[in-house]
Motif scaffolding. Structure first.
Motif, PDB file in Angstrom:
ATOM      1  N   PHE A  30       9.368  -7.248  24.325  1.00 31.12           N
ATOM      2  CA  PHE A  30      10.031  -8.537  24.482  1.00 31.12           C
ATOM      3  C   PHE A  30       9.390  -9.381  25.583  1.00 31.12           C
ATOM      4  O   PHE A  30       9.271 -10.607  25.456  1.00 31.12           O
ATOM      5  N   THR A  31       8.957  -8.727  26.643  1.00 35.90           N
ATOM      6  CA  THR A  31       8.279  -9.448  27.717  1.00 35.90           C
ATOM      7  C   THR A  31       6.969 -10.042  27.227  1.00 35.90           C
ATOM      8  O   THR A  31       6.661 -11.215  27.496  1.00 35.90           O
ATOM      9  N   ALA A  32       6.192  -9.236  26.513  1.00 29.73           N
ATOM     10  CA  ALA A  32       4.909  -9.709  25.998  1.00 29.73           C
ATOM     11  C   ALA A  32       5.104 -10.880  25.032  1.00 29.73           C
ATOM     12  O   ALA A  32       4.367 -11.872  25.084  1.00 29.73           O
ATOM     13  N   GLN A  33       6.112 -10.781  24.180  1.00 27.45           N
ATOM     14  CA  GLN A  33       6.355 -11.858  23.216  1.00 27.45           C
ATOM     15  C   GLN A  33       6.875 -13.126  23.914  1.00 27.45           C
ATOM     16  O   GLN A  33       6.529 -14.245  23.510  1.00 27.45           O
ATOM     17  N   ALA A  34       7.693 -12.953  24.938  1.00 25.64           N
ATOM     18  CA  ALA A  34       8.187 -14.114  25.681  1.00 25.64           C
ATOM     19  C   ALA A  34       7.024 -14.869  26.318  1.00 25.64           C
ATOM     20  O   ALA A  34       6.956 -16.103  26.268  1.00 25.64           O
ATOM     21  N   ILE A  35       6.097 -14.125  26.916  1.00 21.40           N
ATOM     22  CA  ILE A  35       4.933 -14.752  27.538  1.00 21.40           C
ATOM     23  C   ILE A  35       4.062 -15.410  26.473  1.00 21.40           C
ATOM     24  O   ILE A  35       3.548 -16.526  26.657  1.00 21.40           O
ATOM     25  N   ARG A  36       3.881 -14.726  25.360  1.00 22.52           N
ATOM     26  CA  ARG A  36       3.063 -15.269  24.267  1.00 22.52           C
ATOM     27  C   ARG A  36       3.591 -16.624  23.797  1.00 22.52           C
ATOM     28  O   ARG A  36       2.830 -17.593  23.700  1.00 22.52           O
ATOM     29  N   TYR A  37       4.885 -16.694  23.510  1.00 24.61           N
ATOM     30  CA  TYR A  37       5.444 -17.930  22.963  1.00 24.61           C
ATOM     31  C   TYR A  37       5.551 -19.029  24.024  1.00 24.61           C
ATOM     32  O   TYR A  37       5.390 -20.209  23.705  1.00 24.61           O
ATOM     33  N   ALA A  38       5.801 -18.638  25.267  1.00 23.54           N
ATOM     34  CA  ALA A  38       5.814 -19.636  26.337  1.00 23.54           C
ATOM     35  C   ALA A  38       4.421 -20.231  26.506  1.00 23.54           C
ATOM     36  O   ALA A  38       4.260 -21.449  26.682  1.00 23.54           O
ATOM     37  N   GLY A  39       3.403 -19.375  26.472  1.00 29.20           N
ATOM     38  CA  GLY A  39       2.035 -19.852  26.576  1.00 29.20           C
ATOM     39  C   GLY A  39       1.660 -20.757  25.416  1.00 29.20           C
ATOM     40  O   GLY A  39       0.985 -21.784  25.588  1.00 29.20           O
ATOM     41  N   ALA A  40       2.095 -20.385  24.211  1.00 33.37           N
ATOM     42  CA  ALA A  40       1.804 -21.206  23.034  1.00 33.37           C
ATOM     43  C   ALA A  40       2.466 -22.574  23.135  1.00 33.37           C
ATOM     44  O   ALA A  40       1.874 -23.595  22.757  1.00 33.37           O
ATOM     45  N   ALA A  41       3.701 -22.602  23.652  1.00 33.50           N
ATOM     46  CA  ALA A  41       4.393 -23.885  23.822  1.00 33.50           C
ATOM     47  C   ALA A  41       3.631 -24.779  24.793  1.00 33.50           C
ATOM     48  O   ALA A  41       3.478 -25.987  24.563  1.00 33.50           O
ATOM     49  N   LEU A  42       3.138 -24.194  25.887  1.00 29.36           N
ATOM     50  CA  LEU A  42       2.359 -24.965  26.866  1.00 29.36           C
ATOM     51  C   LEU A  42       1.084 -25.511  26.231  1.00 29.36           C
ATOM     52  O   LEU A  42       0.718 -26.675  26.434  1.00 29.36           O
ATOM     53  N   VAL A  43       0.409 -24.692  25.442  1.00 24.50           N
ATOM     54  CA  VAL A  43      -0.818 -25.124  24.762  1.00 24.50           C
ATOM     55  C   VAL A  43      -0.526 -26.291  23.830  1.00 24.50           C
ATOM     56  O   VAL A  43      -1.268 -27.278  23.777  1.00 24.50           O
TER      57      VAL A  43
END
Length: 286
Positions: A30-43
């Motif tokens: 869940f931590t890895a996915q949270a970071i993944r989607y947060a990073g994608a939103a920023l991109v």
């Protein structure tokens, strides 16, 4: 053709990314996915500003559909995959995901104000059969079969739940809002389940994998995919999901050196035939 190429690119990225995802097997999910989607939103935010793309704000019922896309197509889908591999071989879940074109070919046109197209339904069957040959079949227990059904429903929901809002919000709007909503949902699960310290457990390869998933598999692939859905219609666009297992098989040749057998090549040919049949179909109005 632009929409076809965009959708094929999205599914090709998803299929070829399977090798990259292995770096996250032992990472806190869940931590890895949270970071993944947060990073994608920023991109997506930065890209939209650089490219001067207008991203509409959701209103009213738009939020319900977007929450559905995030919850069903991203959060529940990922949890189903992770829990499913404990009860079924990965190929079982992959075949379930590959079955989405049949569901979308029936439901998608109804949501778009039309009727299912016979040619597209037939093409969906051919693409699914070809994908199954490429992926192969595995063993499972009852729980694994139920989770495979859940994963299939989530995969179809990822496209279908976006149909009612994609006309107003566009591919960028659906992608950005669904992505940041998914990041919030994963973070809400990660904090109590894995704890804030879980981020320290991420290794260098895990961070590299998360970065690739955020930029390529999420930010780029989502915009390309929803652009295809908007331009081609959900039923024809989802046929391009057959590109994913083909890309995964070809990536295996490039990365691992495993040459596919005759059955896999036959499956690739079926996928190509299904795409040729379905992408030429014209709308049938209700």
């Amino acid at each position: 053709m632009r929409n076809v190429l965009g959708g094929a690119l999205a599914m090709g990225i998803v299929g070829a990314s399977t090798a990259v995802s292995h770096a996250l097997i032992d990472a806190p999910l869940f931590t890895a996915q949270a970071i993944r989607y947060a990073g994608a939103a920023l991109v997506l935010v930065v890209a939209a500003r650089v490219l001067r793309v207008r991203v509409p704000r959701p209103r009213g019922r738009d939020w319900l559909w977007l929450i559905g896309v995030a919850a069903v197509g991203q959060v529940i889908f990922n949890v189903g995959i992770v829990r499913g591999v404990a009860h079924a071989e990965p190929s079982v879940l992959a075949v379930a995901v590959a079955g989405a074109p049949v569901i979308v070919a029936v439901v998608g046109p109804l949501l778009e104000g039309g009727r299912p197209r016979t040619a597209v339904l037939a093409a969906a069957g051919v693409v699914v059969a070809g994908s199954a040959l490429v992926i192969g079949f595995g063993r499972t227990d009852l729980t694994g079969a139920l989770l495979a059904g859940l994963v299939l429903a989530c995969e179809a929901g990822f496209t279908l739940l976006a149909v009612p809002v994609i006309g107003r919000l566009g591919a960028w709007g659906v992608s950005l809002h669904a992505v940041w909503l998914a990041a919030v949902m994963f973070a809400a699960i990660a904090l109590p389940v894995e704890g804030p310290a879980a981020v320290l457990a991420l290794t260098g390869p895990a961070w590299a994998s998360i970065a690739f998933l955020a930029v390529a598999v999420t930010a780029i692939a989502f915009v390309c995919w929803y652009s295809a859905v908007r331009g081609l219609g959900s039923d024809r666009a989802v046929l391009l999901a057959g590109v994913a297992p083909v890309a995964a098989a070809l990536a295996g040749v490039a990365v691992v050196g495993i040459v596919p057998g005759p059955g896999v090549w036959a499956g690739m040919a079926l996928v190509g035939a299904g795409l040729a049949l379905g992408l030429r179909a014209r709308p049938v109005m209700a």
